[in-house]
Motif scaffolding. Sequence first.
Motif, PDB file in Angstrom:
ATOM      1  N   UNK A  42     -16.573  -0.238  -9.503  1.00  0.00           N
ATOM      2  CA  UNK A  42     -16.490  -1.210  -8.416  1.00  0.00           C
ATOM      3  C   UNK A  42     -15.080  -1.671  -8.121  1.00  0.00           C
ATOM      4  N   UNK A  43     -14.100  -0.892  -8.533  1.00  0.00           N
ATOM      5  CA  UNK A  43     -12.697  -1.227  -8.272  1.00  0.00           C
ATOM      6  C   UNK A  43     -12.258  -0.540  -6.980  1.00  0.00           C
ATOM      7  N   UNK A  44     -11.724  -1.316  -6.052  1.00  0.00           N
ATOM      8  CA  UNK A  44     -11.299  -0.781  -4.766  1.00  0.00           C
ATOM      9  C   UNK A  44      -9.860  -0.283  -4.875  1.00  0.00           C
ATOM     10  N   UNK A  45      -9.703   1.032  -4.977  1.00  0.00           N
ATOM     11  CA  UNK A  45      -8.369   1.622  -5.127  1.00  0.00           C
ATOM     12  C   UNK A  45      -8.148   2.684  -4.059  1.00  0.00           C
ATOM     13  N   UNK A  46      -6.968   2.690  -3.464  1.00  0.00           N
ATOM     14  CA  UNK A  46      -6.637   3.725  -2.492  1.00  0.00           C
ATOM     15  C   UNK A  46      -5.243   4.279  -2.784  1.00  0.00           C
ATOM     16  N   UNK A  47      -5.029   5.506  -2.339  1.00  0.00           N
ATOM     17  CA  UNK A  47      -3.693   6.095  -2.382  1.00  0.00           C
ATOM     18  C   UNK A  47      -3.133   6.090  -0.970  1.00  0.00           C
ATOM     19  N   UNK A  48      -1.961   5.536  -0.806  1.00  0.00           N
ATOM     20  CA  UNK A  48      -1.298   5.514   0.490  1.00  0.00           C
ATOM     21  C   UNK A  48      -0.127   6.487   0.433  1.00  0.00           C
ATOM     22  N   UNK A  49      -0.204   7.525   1.271  1.00  0.00           N
ATOM     23  CA  UNK A  49       0.870   8.512   1.316  1.00  0.00           C
ATOM     24  C   UNK A  49       1.917   8.071   2.336  1.00  0.00           C
ATOM     25  N   UNK A  50       3.110   7.822   1.857  1.00  0.00           N
ATOM     26  CA  UNK A  50       4.172   7.288   2.704  1.00  0.00           C
ATOM     27  C   UNK A  50       4.553   8.214   3.859  1.00  0.00           C
ATOM     28  N   UNK A  51       4.415   9.517   3.652  1.00  0.00           N
ATOM     29  CA  UNK A  51       4.867  10.466   4.668  1.00  0.00           C
ATOM     30  C   UNK A  51       3.717  11.037   5.503  1.00  0.00           C
ATOM     31  N   UNK A  52       2.561  10.377   5.485  1.00  0.00           N
ATOM     32  CA  UNK A  52       1.468  10.754   6.378  1.00  0.00           C
ATOM     33  C   UNK A  52       1.610   9.902   7.648  1.00  0.00           C
ATOM     34  N   UNK A  53       2.656  10.204   8.405  1.00  0.00           N
ATOM     35  CA  UNK A  53       3.124   9.313   9.471  1.00  0.00           C
ATOM     36  C   UNK A  53       2.079   9.024  10.548  1.00  0.00           C
ATOM     37  N   UNK A  54       1.467  10.068  11.086  1.00  0.00           N
ATOM     38  CA  UNK A  54       0.521   9.872  12.193  1.00  0.00           C
ATOM     39  C   UNK A  54      -0.665   9.029  11.729  1.00  0.00           C
ATOM     40  N   UNK A  55      -1.187   9.334  10.558  1.00  0.00           N
ATOM     41  CA  UNK A  55      -2.325   8.594  10.012  1.00  0.00           C
ATOM     42  C   UNK A  55      -1.959   7.133   9.791  1.00  0.00           C
ATOM     43  N   UNK A  56      -0.842   6.888   9.146  1.00  0.00           N
ATOM     44  CA  UNK A  56      -0.427   5.518   8.848  1.00  0.00           C
ATOM     45  C   UNK A  56      -0.243   4.696  10.122  1.00  0.00           C
ATOM     46  N   UNK A  57       0.398   5.312  11.122  1.00  0.00           N
ATOM     47  CA  UNK A  57       0.671   4.603  12.367  1.00  0.00           C
ATOM     48  C   UNK A  57      -0.608   4.333  13.157  1.00  0.00           C
ATOM     49  N   UNK A  58      -1.495   5.331  13.228  1.00  0.00           N
ATOM     50  CA  UNK A  58      -2.651   5.242  14.117  1.00  0.00           C
ATOM     51  C   UNK A  58      -3.925   4.736  13.451  1.00  0.00           C
ATOM     52  N   UNK A  59      -3.952   4.664  12.143  1.00  0.00           N
ATOM     53  CA  UNK A  59      -5.112   4.079  11.460  1.00  0.00           C
ATOM     54  C   UNK A  59      -4.722   2.813  10.711  1.00  0.00           C
ATOM     55  N   UNK A  60      -3.813   2.944   9.772  1.00  0.00           N
ATOM     56  CA  UNK A  60      -3.425   1.779   8.981  1.00  0.00           C
ATOM     57  C   UNK A  60      -2.674   0.762   9.830  1.00  0.00           C
ATOM     58  N   UNK A  61      -2.002   1.248  10.878  1.00  0.00           N
ATOM     59  CA  UNK A  61      -1.293   0.332  11.779  1.00  0.00           C
ATOM     60  C   UNK A  61      -2.212  -0.655  12.461  1.00  0.00           C
ATOM     61  N   UNK A  62      -3.492  -0.306  12.597  1.00  0.00           N
ATOM     62  CA  UNK A  62      -4.464  -1.190  13.239  1.00  0.00           C
ATOM     63  C   UNK A  62      -4.768  -2.437  12.419  1.00  0.00           C
ATOM     64  N   UNK A  63      -4.377  -2.419  11.145  1.00  0.00           N
ATOM     65  CA  UNK A  63      -4.664  -3.560  10.294  1.00  0.00           C
ATOM     66  C   UNK A  63      -3.530  -4.591  10.309  1.00  0.00           C
ATOM     67  N   UNK A  64      -2.501  -4.311  11.082  1.00  0.00           N
ATOM     68  CA  UNK A  64      -1.391  -5.246  11.204  1.00  0.00           C
ATOM     69  C   UNK A  64      -1.445  -5.929  12.574  1.00  0.00           C
ATOM     70  N   UNK A  65      -0.986  -7.136  12.650  1.00  0.00           N
ATOM     71  CA  UNK A  65      -1.028  -7.898  13.895  1.00  0.00           C
ATOM     72  C   UNK A  65      -0.218  -7.240  15.006  1.00  0.00           C
ATOM     73  N   UNK A  66       0.870  -6.564  14.625  1.00  0.00           N
ATOM     74  CA  UNK A  66       1.717  -5.962  15.652  1.00  0.00           C
ATOM     75  C   UNK A  66       1.258  -4.558  16.052  1.00  0.00           C
ATOM     76  N   UNK A  67       0.102  -4.107  15.496  1.00  0.00           N
ATOM     77  CA  UNK A  67      -0.511  -2.828  15.852  1.00  0.00           C
ATOM     78  C   UNK A  67       0.349  -1.608  15.512  1.00  0.00           C
ATOM     79  N   UNK A  68       1.341  -1.769  14.696  1.00  0.00           N
ATOM     80  CA  UNK A  68       2.122  -0.627  14.229  1.00  0.00           C
ATOM     81  C   UNK A  68       2.209  -0.708  12.713  1.00  0.00           C
ATOM     82  N   UNK A  69       2.363   0.443  12.076  1.00  0.00           N
ATOM     83  CA  UNK A  69       2.306   0.452  10.622  1.00  0.00           C
ATOM     84  C   UNK A  69       3.582  -0.089   9.998  1.00  0.00           C
ATOM     85  N   UNK A  70       3.388  -1.015   9.091  1.00  0.00           N
ATOM     86  CA  UNK A  70       4.477  -1.551   8.279  1.00  0.00           C
ATOM     87  C   UNK A  70       3.952  -1.659   6.861  1.00  0.00           C
TER      88      UNK A  70
END
Length: 205
Positions: A58-86
């Motif tokens: 029941x441990x929530x663990x993820x791997x975030x790949x720093x150089x998966x640019x398109x994915x980070x920007x277009x998916x993970x970026x949605x979780x930030x207020x400015x809509x871009x990945x940081x």
Amino acid sequence: MKKKIDILVLDKLRKYIDVSRQIEIIKTEEPLHSKSYFDLTNYSTNIPNFADYFKSSGINAITLFQDLDYFNQNYLGNFNDNKSFSLINFIENTKPRIIFLKDYSVITENELKNIFKLNFKKKIFVSVGFTLPSKHFYKYFDKVYFRSPTVLNKQSKYAKSHELIYHSFNEKIISKMEMINFNSKKYNFSFCGSIYSDIALHHLK
């Protein structure tokens, strides 16, 4: 991201993944837990399928790949207020209890410094296989996992806490072994390195 992360693993694929494959991942219901994203760990020097080890507990663990640019920007970026990945905003929003750097070089020193300064309770762990360029890096880490006794002997005095754990072992190998009863084995053996790290380190050879 509303759901907090228990363990955030930061890594780099170090291998080009085309945009079409990244788009396919985003189309799945849970991109971070999809088979395609799961399989990408085979391209990294990370422990294969790291997050899956914790799922049963029941441990929530993820791997975030720093150089998966398109994915980070277009998916993970949605979780930030400015809509871009940081990366900093992502960590601030998800507040992981443990941040594990596969290597100190997977993020910049400035990013590391900013993560360290974030005002929430966290631990920052790192795996170190090569001598760090300066001892001041160690002040950011709560625990250091040295992959080499040579580096440990040179720099462990700078670490707040440390252990020696040799490079890696792909546990998928175990399921393919005919020998089920490990107590009956004739020889002890260990494998240091990753079978996926053949480009620079020649572990496969």
